[in-house]
Design a protein around this motif. Structure first.
Motif, PDB file in Angstrom:
ATOM      1  N   SER A 256       0.821  -1.201   0.000  1.00  0.00           N
ATOM      2  CA  SER A 256       0.000   0.000   0.000  1.00  0.00           C
ATOM      3  C   SER A 256       0.858   1.256   0.000  1.00  0.00           C
ATOM      4  N   PRO A 265       0.333   8.615   0.290  1.00  0.00           N
ATOM      5  CA  PRO A 265      -0.900   7.817   0.372  1.00  0.00           C
ATOM      6  C   PRO A 265      -1.866   8.060  -0.778  1.00  0.00           C
ATOM      7  N   HIS A 524      -7.290  -0.155  -5.358  1.00  0.00           N
ATOM      8  CA  HIS A 524      -6.531   0.471  -4.272  1.00  0.00           C
ATOM      9  C   HIS A 524      -6.570  -0.420  -3.050  1.00  0.00           C
ATOM     10  N   GLU A 528      -5.665   3.116   1.763  1.00  0.00           N
ATOM     11  CA  GLU A 528      -5.380   4.271   0.913  1.00  0.00           C
ATOM     12  C   GLU A 528      -6.624   5.157   0.822  1.00  0.00           C
TER      13      GLU A 528
END
Length: 580
Positions: A256, A265, A524, A528
């Motif tokens: 991630s 992020p 994703h 996130e």
């Protein structure tokens, strides 16, 4: 996962002089299995199979060659001359009936589907011809050859400069023996490779299949051996699947952008490290039909064993991320020990259940472009469950299950499709995980030649390992992304395409069409800060090619696409296969 197969059609003048013609697939082709009825007067006595005649036509008939001229005539003669016609025994050993057997129209239709599924016949017809005195029904089996030799040269380059190329030579009907040979070389975004493959559907004329493959890569070597006794007919009592492999490869381990290794992020590109790995495995399942020998749904039960050992080469204390940074190995471990779970050796007894139906329909312009396709109208389901001992745990610490299911149905003048795959593991906290992936689509061929295709996919995972991430990009659904432009444990994508089949055949070999499309999607990780409002949207236009006389029936899509936010475009792509 596709059950679609190639179907041509036969125009039949007098018996013994049948000529093959190519059909126009469309709504008129939607129907039930071919009519294999016999004369009404013969229905009063039990009917038996009489003489079974087999006629094999070449890729192009003499009439087609005589009706062409110049280069086209030379091309057709050359293709016929270079092609090895399928041996008669190869076709006859696929017949589910023999002279003297009870006449069952359903077996004729099932045989026809099986022959189409071989992949090296462009047209197949299995039909009752005449009813002889005494109730013997003669059957005609008519086939037309497909060009089985595939010489494939491909090249693609993403907007960021990543390159793929391949040179592949394969023949899935070598010397007309029903044997597949493959030789190739290429390069993808991770490695260079050379490959060899061999597959025989019926070893020495038996009911056993064997497949062998070997790949020499710049990051390791891999081989796979597969032995099967498949269910050639719905009425078959038992089957067997056995597969062993040893794979050395650098696996991409995705993480991630919001995790310990992420720098931004909100970054919408995938983040990964390449980890050298070796996986060795053996899987065996024996199947027994427990219901549905002659009517109703077919139900099969399976019992097997799976042994798997996956090792990562983690000798280095640091590794390079895809964005060029170097990071400490500890950042990959995570709180749920995903690397430990994936690395662990396991032994799992397996229980399995499979059920399929008997209703089929023929249609066109679904997953192929031009040929007619077989579609099962009854839902199918395959369940598998097991429990295993892990090297890092004590006792039976992992119970896991897997499901594959799907269904086709008529809807609003077209055909709708839903497929689902999923997997879950329970037990030791380090072993727990789950994921599900659902595809849905609707396809219709309108009377004026217009084609409409709607597809959507949604996937959701919990505690996935980095090599199990859902990927979105040129590999899977969006042309204006990198090969794996987005990754995560959540995925959504969709596509709308409006096409037009053109009254043009390229060299009498390809059907031609044009299309405009819109697509979107997002992938994703759970942590996130992203939502569907961050999805990538694209639109474009392209050409569609569908082979009419080749063993390769996948749609060829030549497209140019633009990202609607201006992030990329124009992007040129050439893709075969897939839903969208």
């Amino acid at each position: 996962m596709s059950v679609m197969t190639v179907l041509g059609a036969w125009a039949a003048p007098a018996r013994g002089s049948r000529a093959v013609s190519q059909p126009e697939a469309g709504p008129a082709a939607i129907g039930t299995a071919p009519d294999t009825s016999v004369a009404a007067g013969a229905a009063s006595a039990p009917l038996r199979i009489g003489a079974v005649s087999l006629e094999r036509a070449d890729i192009y008939t003499e009439e087609e060659i005589a009706g062409s001229s110049g280069f086209l005539r030379l091309l057709r003669r050359t293709m016929n001359g270079l092609h090895a016609r399928t041996r008669e025994r190869v076709i006859r050993q696929e017949l589910l009936f023999a002279p003297g057997d009870r006449y069952e129209p359903a077996l004729l239709a099932e045989t026809e589907r099986n022959l189409r599924a071989l992949g090296f016949l462009a047209s197949v017809s299995v039909a009752a011809a005449d009813t002889q005195p005494g109730g013997a029904v003669d059957v005609d089996v008519l086939t037309r050859e497909a060009w089985a030799l595939k010489t494939e040269v491909s090249y693609s380059r993403s907007s960021a400069g990543a390159q793929r190329w391949s040179v592949l030579l394969s023949d899935n009907n070598f010397a007309g023996q029903g044997v597949q040979l493959t030789l190739g070389a290429g390069q993808d975004e991770d490695r260079r490779y050379k490959l060899l493959g061999y597959s025989s559907r019926r070893v020495f004329g038996s009911r056993w299949q064997v497949s062998l493959s070997f790949t020499d890569q710049s990051d390791g070597r891999s081989w796979t051996v597969q032995l099967q006794r498949p269910f050639y007919a719905l009425a078959d009592a038992w089957g067997l699947e056995a597969q062993a492999w040893d794979r050395e490869i650098g696996l991409r381990w995705y993480v991630s952008n919001a995790g310990p290794l992420g720098r931004d992020p909100e970054r919408d590109a995938s983040l990964y490290a390449s980890l050298p790995s070796r996986e060795r495995a053996l899987k065996v399942i024996g199947w027994r039909r427990v219901r549905g020998q002659s009517e109703g749904r077919v139900v099969r039960l399976g019992l097997g064993l799976e042994m798997r050992d996956l090792d990562y080469d983690l000798g280095a204390t640091s590794f390079e991320l895809s964005d060029g940074r170097w990071a400490d190995f500890a950042g990959l471990a995570g709180g749920s020990r995903p690397l430990a779970r994936r690395e662990a050796a396991s032994t799992s007894p397996l229980l399995a259940l499979e059920t399929v139906g008997r209703r089929w329909v023929t249609a066109g312009y679904l997953l192929q472009y031009g040929p007619v396709e077989d579609v099962p109208l009854d839902p199918w389901l395959r369940l598998q469950a097991g429990w295993g001992r892990r090297a890092w745990g004590a006792g039976f610490d992992a119970v896991h299950g897997q499901v594959n299911a799907g269904d086709w149905s008529r809807l609003a003048g077209g055909l709708a499709m839903v497929t689902m795959t999923g997997k879950a593991s329970l037990g030791d906290p380090g072993a727990r995980q789950a994921w599900i992936d659902v595809n849905a689509g609707w396809m219709a061929e309108h009377g004026d030649g217009r084609l409409t295709r709607l597809f959507a996919e949604g996937a959701l995972g919990d505690r996935l390992g980095g090599d199990e991430a859902f990927l979105l990009g040129l590999n899977r659904g969006l042309r204006t992304l990198e090969f794996d432009g987005m990754a995560g444990d959540r995925l959504a994508r969709w596509s709308v395409e409006e096409g037009l089949r053109l009254p043009v055949e390229v060299l009498g070999f390809y059907k031609l069409g044009a299309a405009v499309f819109y697509g979107g999607g997002l992938a994703h990780w759970r942590d996130e800060p992203r939502s569907l409002s961050d999805a990538r949207h694209e639109a474009g236009l392209g050409v569609r090619l569908g082979s009419l006389r080749s063993a390769r029936a996948d749609v060829v899509r030549l497209d140019v696409a633009w990202a609607l936010d201006g992030a990329a475009g124009p992007v040129f792509t050439a893709v075969t296969g897939g839903l969208f």
